[in-house]
Scaffold this active site. Structure first.
Site, mmCIF file in Angstrom:
data_model
loop_
_atom_site.group_PDB
_atom_site.id
_atom_site.type_symbol
_atom_site.label_atom_id
_atom_site.label_comp_id
_atom_site.label_asym_id
_atom_site.label_seq_id
_atom_site.Cartn_x
_atom_site.Cartn_y
_atom_site.Cartn_z
ATOM 1 N N TYR A 98 -80.017 -121.149 30.172
ATOM 2 C CA TYR A 98 -78.660 -120.321 29.495
ATOM 3 C C TYR A 98 -78.068 -121.063 28.511
ATOM 4 C CZ TYR A 98 -78.788 -117.673 33.791
ATOM 5 O OH TYR A 98 -78.899 -116.827 34.655
ATOM 6 N N GLU A 140 -79.077 -117.725 41.475
ATOM 7 C CA GLU A 140 -80.412 -118.072 41.117
ATOM 8 C C GLU A 140 -80.807 -119.259 41.993
ATOM 9 O OE1 GLU A 140 -80.889 -117.748 36.705
ATOM 10 O OE2 GLU A 140 -79.693 -115.765 37.194
ATOM 11 N N GLN A 207 -92.554 -105.535 36.918
ATOM 12 C CA GLN A 207 -92.198 -105.669 38.434
ATOM 13 C C GLN A 207 -92.937 -104.551 39.203
ATOM 14 O OE1 GLN A 207 -89.814 -106.128 35.781
ATOM 15 N NE2 GLN A 207 -89.786 -108.130 36.422
ATOM 16 N N GLY A 274 -91.861 -88.816 42.768
ATOM 17 C CA GLY A 274 -92.903 -89.561 42.065
ATOM 18 C C GLY A 274 -93.359 -90.929 42.594
ATOM 19 N N THR A 278 -92.736 -95.874 46.281
ATOM 20 C CA THR A 278 -93.224 -97.107 46.683
ATOM 21 C C THR A 278 -92.253 -98.238 47.497
ATOM 22 O OG1 THR A 278 -92.700 -98.111 44.230
ATOM 23 C CG2 THR A 278 -95.027 -97.542 44.698
HETATM 24 C C1 LIG Z 1 -87.713 -103.476 40.473
HETATM 25 C C2 LIG Z 1 -89.011 -102.614 39.668
HETATM 26 C C3 LIG Z 1 -89.906 -102.099 40.415
HETATM 27 C C4 LIG Z 1 -90.939 -101.365 39.967
HETATM 28 N N1 LIG Z 1 -91.624 -100.944 40.911
HETATM 29 C C5 LIG Z 1 -92.904 -100.212 40.522
HETATM 30 C C6 LIG Z 1 -94.082 -99.621 41.221
HETATM 31 O O1 LIG Z 1 -94.104 -99.811 42.337
HETATM 32 N N2 LIG Z 1 -94.807 -99.024 40.631
HETATM 33 C C7 LIG Z 1 -95.096 -98.871 39.422
HETATM 34 O O2 LIG Z 1 -95.923 -98.001 38.982
HETATM 35 N N3 LIG Z 1 -94.016 -99.304 38.560
HETATM 36 C C8 LIG Z 1 -93.181 -100.143 39.250
HETATM 37 N N4 LIG Z 1 -92.112 -100.391 38.269
HETATM 38 C C9 LIG Z 1 -92.200 -100.008 36.482
HETATM 39 C C10 LIG Z 1 -93.209 -101.409 36.055
HETATM 40 O O3 LIG Z 1 -92.599 -102.604 36.211
HETATM 41 C C11 LIG Z 1 -93.466 -100.988 34.673
HETATM 42 O O4 LIG Z 1 -92.208 -100.797 33.956
HETATM 43 C C12 LIG Z 1 -94.378 -99.985 34.585
HETATM 44 O O5 LIG Z 1 -95.492 -100.201 35.170
HETATM 45 C C13 LIG Z 1 -94.827 -99.560 32.858
HETATM 46 O O6 LIG Z 1 -95.287 -100.833 32.243
HETATM 47 P P1 LIG Z 1 -96.426 -100.602 31.288
HETATM 48 O O7 LIG Z 1 -96.525 -102.063 30.637
HETATM 49 O O8 LIG Z 1 -97.525 -99.844 31.586
HETATM 50 O O9 LIG Z 1 -95.342 -99.786 29.941
HETATM 51 P P2 LIG Z 1 -94.847 -100.580 28.785
HETATM 52 O O10 LIG Z 1 -96.006 -101.085 27.915
HETATM 53 O O11 LIG Z 1 -93.671 -101.598 29.029
HETATM 54 O O12 LIG Z 1 -94.265 -99.312 28.108
HETATM 55 C C14 LIG Z 1 -93.103 -98.640 28.649
HETATM 56 C C15 LIG Z 1 -92.540 -97.665 27.827
HETATM 57 O O13 LIG Z 1 -92.269 -98.145 26.522
HETATM 58 C C16 LIG Z 1 -92.853 -97.455 25.531
HETATM 59 N N5 LIG Z 1 -93.255 -98.367 24.371
HETATM 60 C C17 LIG Z 1 -93.971 -99.661 24.709
HETATM 61 N N6 LIG Z 1 -94.171 -99.818 23.347
HETATM 62 C C18 LIG Z 1 -93.733 -99.181 22.473
HETATM 63 C C19 LIG Z 1 -93.244 -99.467 21.112
HETATM 64 N N7 LIG Z 1 -93.997 -100.225 20.342
HETATM 65 N N8 LIG Z 1 -92.963 -98.315 20.614
HETATM 66 C C20 LIG Z 1 -92.237 -97.222 21.221
HETATM 67 N N9 LIG Z 1 -92.309 -97.239 22.439
HETATM 68 C C21 LIG Z 1 -92.965 -98.170 23.233
HETATM 69 C C22 LIG Z 1 -94.053 -96.940 26.121
HETATM 70 O O14 LIG Z 1 -94.433 -95.716 25.503
HETATM 71 C C23 LIG Z 1 -93.474 -96.808 27.631
HETATM 72 O O15 LIG Z 1 -92.728 -95.232 27.743
HETATM 73 C C24 LIG Z 1 -90.766 -101.210 38.796
HETATM 74 C C25 LIG Z 1 -89.887 -101.756 37.729
HETATM 75 C C26 LIG Z 1 -88.979 -102.530 38.430
HETATM 76 C C27 LIG Z 1 -87.840 -103.030 37.486
HETATM 77 C C1 HEM Z 2 -75.209 -115.000 30.967
HETATM 78 C C2 HEM Z 2 -76.233 -114.836 30.593
HETATM 79 C C3 HEM Z 2 -77.155 -113.599 30.620
HETATM 80 C C4 HEM Z 2 -76.910 -112.479 31.230
HETATM 81 C C5 HEM Z 2 -75.656 -111.858 31.236
HETATM 82 C C6 HEM Z 2 -78.280 -111.649 31.332
HETATM 83 C C7 HEM Z 2 -78.031 -110.417 31.648
HETATM 84 C C8 HEM Z 2 -79.300 -110.016 31.843
HETATM 85 C C9 HEM Z 2 -79.658 -108.522 32.545
HETATM 86 C C10 HEM Z 2 -78.546 -107.398 32.613
HETATM 87 C C11 HEM Z 2 -80.777 -108.015 32.568
HETATM 88 C C12 HEM Z 2 -81.371 -106.864 33.065
HETATM 89 C C13 HEM Z 2 -81.597 -106.868 34.527
HETATM 90 C C14 HEM Z 2 -82.302 -105.629 35.127
HETATM 91 O O1 HEM Z 2 -83.499 -105.555 35.322
HETATM 92 O O2 HEM Z 2 -81.463 -104.715 35.366
HETATM 93 C C15 HEM Z 2 -81.884 -109.303 32.419
HETATM 94 C C16 HEM Z 2 -82.899 -109.604 32.532
HETATM 95 C C17 HEM Z 2 -83.571 -110.667 31.877
HETATM 96 N N1 HEM Z 2 -83.072 -111.775 31.726
HETATM 97 FE FE1 HEM Z 2 -81.202 -112.237 31.496
HETATM 98 N N2 HEM Z 2 -79.010 -112.658 31.322
HETATM 99 C C18 HEM Z 2 -78.616 -113.865 30.942
HETATM 100 C C19 HEM Z 2 -79.376 -115.113 30.851
HETATM 101 C C20 HEM Z 2 -80.543 -114.946 30.626
HETATM 102 C C21 HEM Z 2 -81.490 -116.336 30.292
HETATM 103 C C22 HEM Z 2 -80.692 -117.861 30.325
HETATM 104 C C23 HEM Z 2 -82.685 -115.936 30.171
HETATM 105 C C24 HEM Z 2 -83.917 -117.002 29.995
HETATM 106 C C25 HEM Z 2 -84.374 -116.871 28.839
HETATM 107 C C26 HEM Z 2 -82.782 -114.482 30.618
HETATM 108 C C27 HEM Z 2 -83.797 -113.807 30.404
HETATM 109 C C28 HEM Z 2 -84.040 -112.460 31.083
HETATM 110 C C29 HEM Z 2 -85.244 -111.862 31.105
HETATM 111 C C30 HEM Z 2 -86.927 -112.437 30.984
HETATM 112 C C31 HEM Z 2 -84.874 -110.649 31.873
HETATM 113 C C32 HEM Z 2 -86.007 -109.636 32.044
HETATM 114 C C33 HEM Z 2 -86.196 -108.767 30.839
HETATM 115 C C34 HEM Z 2 -87.058 -107.367 30.786
HETATM 116 O O3 HEM Z 2 -87.609 -107.177 31.898
HETATM 117 O O4 HEM Z 2 -86.977 -106.715 29.902
HETATM 118 N N3 HEM Z 2 -81.540 -114.033 30.813
HETATM 119 N N4 HEM Z 2 -80.807 -110.276 31.989
#
Ligand SMILES: Cc1cc2nc3c(=O)[nH]c(=O)nc-3n(C[C@H](O)[C@H](O)[C@H](O)COP(=O)(O)OP(=O)(O)OC[C@H]3O[C@@H](n4cnc5c(N)ncnc54)[C@H](O)[C@@H]3O)c2cc1C
Ligand code: HEM
Length: 414
Positions: A98, A140, A207, A274, A278
């Site tokens: 943080y 956390e 995730q 779709g 899950t």
């Molecule tokens: C709480 C939670 C639960 C989930 N549960 C499931 C589940 O049960 N099953 C499931 O299948 N998924 C689930 N997901 C979604 C999963 O986590 C991933 O987001 C999903 O599998 C896509 O990941 P990926 O790495 O294949 O895609 P990514 O590589 O992350 O790509 C995601 C999107 O970004 C675009 N992108 C990537 N790189 C670029 C770039 N350089 N320029 C432009 N566009 C770009 C891609 O075209 C795509 O549209 C869940 C997500 C969350 C947050």
């Molecule tokens: C006050 C401080 C912070 C705020 C307000 C904040 C806010 C957020 C929010 C809004 C998300 C998205 C949650 C969602 O999935 O809907 C997130 C994800 C995340 N945060 Fe933070 N965060 C804070 C601090 C931190 C710190 C200290 C770290 C450590 C480096 C961190 C790392 C991440 C990562 C890795 C994710 C997931 C990103 C992704 O999946 O793309 N955050 N945070």
């Protein structure tokens, strides 16, 4: 809460910060990764960075938090904090990080707003940052300690024991523990973060919702491979789909997630589309394992039978639950070989009778969740009785739009 000295400063500067918050968030991440490239390995999701959704999520969350401090000072935006804290804990975020985020965020604020950031303004926003940070750090800490772990120990190795094709684009992975440590049970609806080494050597976290009740030995999740359609294909989902096989090991976090089954005994309605099925499959599996007699309704939208992932498991659970029924809508028409109530087209709540006083869980693409939520609100379902899971960062835009509406929180969005 916010001090008397800072409140008027935040009130006065909130509009200008809100106007520039996305730019600040974008500058923040560029600067953060420049200073700390190690955060790109196994912690941040680079797909969300490329799509800019994480920038929008951070910006939206800070704007919602600050305006809530000013407008409803007696109450923190609980759902917002809880969603973020669970996501952070599933990634092993530490309190020390943080400070790093603070320094880079304030660098970006000054970089974007320049001389408008007087010492008084900086001090007031510093206070907002630490109020939010400590609220998150405390939650956390509670999440880690309830599981008996530290941020560094949320990860464990699991072995793939089954890879089950569900549809042309979805596979289910069943994994078994690889050591003798106790497997903490998940709550119905929770997800794990899977951390996958990519071909370029960088680990990527994603995730996945757990799709089966725990048995102390196994975890199960299903992955839909993401087709780019002009953009890059999803990197982790395709790697899992194509390359990870039975016998391989995966690094997985303990389960986290705040959208979990309500245990108050009220009727439950699941509405999914779709791959959004899950978390519903996970909750149904828990209900079936517990021998629930609750009224349970599954509403699911898909293309057709063949694209309905986990249909075998979900329908077996529905059959085993005495109070459960399933209704399905197929884009390709009402043909089905499954023993269920099938409708043609998109989900239409007028086609079914919904139970009184139910709790609703939604999961699917955002437009789907928005449409179903609106239809439920039309039927006088209270916003607090509608929970939803977003398969990506929650952008909190609904909260910004509805922040003046009493009781409208995260669960009021779609
Ligand atoms: C709480 C939670 C639960 C989930 N549960 C499931 C589940 O049960 N099953 C499931 O299948 N998924 C689930 N997901 C979604 C999963 O986590 C991933 O987001 C999903 O599998 C896509 O990941 P990926 O790495 O294949 O895609 P990514 O590589 O992350 O790509 C995601 C999107 O970004 C675009 N992108 C990537 N790189 C670029 C770039 N350089 N320029 C432009 N566009 C770009 C891609 O075209 C795509 O549209 C869940 C997500 C969350 C947050
Ligand atoms: C006050 C401080 C912070 C705020 C307000 C904040 C806010 C957020 C929010 C809004 C998300 C998205 C949650 C969602 O999935 O809907 C997130 C994800 C995340 N945060 Fe933070 N965060 C804070 C601090 C931190 C710190 C200290 C770290 C450590 C480096 C961190 C790392 C991440 C990562 C890795 C994710 C997931 C990103 C992704 O999946 O793309 N955050 N945070």
């Amino acid at each position: 809460m916010l001090s008397d000295r800072s409140r008027p400063v935040i009130e006065a500067t909130l509009p200008v910060v809100a106007d520039h918050i996305e730019e600040i968030a974008a500058r923040f991440y560029t600067h953060l990764f420049g200073q700390h490239p190690e955060l790109l390995d196994g912690i941040f999701n680079r797909g969300n960075q490329a799509e800019r959704t994480q920038q929008m999520a951070l910006a939206g969350s800070v704007a919602v938090f600050a305006s809530s401090l000013v407008k409803v000072p007696e109450q923190l935006p609980e759902h917002l904090l809880s969603r973020i804290a669970h996501k952070h804990a599933s990634l092993g975020i530490t309190p020390a990080q943080y400070d790093v985020v603070h320094d880079n965020l304030f660098w970006a604020i000054v970089d974007v707003l320049g001389e408008a950031v007087t010492p008084e303004v900086a001090a007031a926003w510093d206070e907002v940052y630490w109020l939010m940070a400590y609220a998150l750090i405390n939650q956390e800490r509670g999440l880690y300690s309830a599981r008996g772990v530290r941020p560094e120990t949320v990860w464990r190795e699991w072995e793939v024991v089954e890879k089950i094709p569900e549809t042309d684009d979805v596979v289910t992975f069943r994994l078994r523990r690889t050591d003798d440590r106790l497997v903490k049970t998940s709550l119905p609806g929770q997800y794990v973060t899977v951390q996958v080494p990519m071909p370029d050597g960088v680990r990527q976290p994603r995730q996945y919702s757990l799709t089966r009740a725990d048995d102390g030995e196994h975890r199960q999740f299903s992955v839909k491979r993401v087709h780019g359609g002009g953009k890059p294909d999803g990197e982790v989902s395709n790697l899992l789909f194509d390359r990870v096989q039975v016998g391989d090991r995966l690094t997985m976090s303990l389960p986290f997630g705040d959208v979990v089954l309500d245990d108050s005994g009220r009727p439950v309605v699941f509405a999914s589309a779709g791959i959004g099925v899950t978390p519903m499959a996970g909750m149904l599996s828990h209900l079936a394992a517990a021998g629930s007699h609750l009224p349970i309704t599954l509403l699911h939208a898909d293309v057709d039978d063949a694209s309905f992932a986990l249909r075998g498991q979900v329908l077996a659970d529905i059959e085993a639950l005495p109070g459960a029924s399933a209704h399905v809508w197929y884009e390709r028409g009402a043909q089905s070989s499954l023993p269920i109530d099938v409708h043609a087209g998109v989900m239409n709540l007028d086609d079914v009778k919904l139970p009184e006083d139910a709790i609703y869980y939604l999961c699917g693409p955002l437009p789907f969740m928005q449409a179903v939520r609106s239809a439920l609100i039309e039927r006088n379902v209270a916003p607090r009785d509608i929970q939803y899971e977003v398969f990506g960062p929650d952008l909190w835009q609904a909260d910004l739009v509805t922040e003046d509406t009493p009781g409208a929180g995260r669960h009021a969005a779609g």
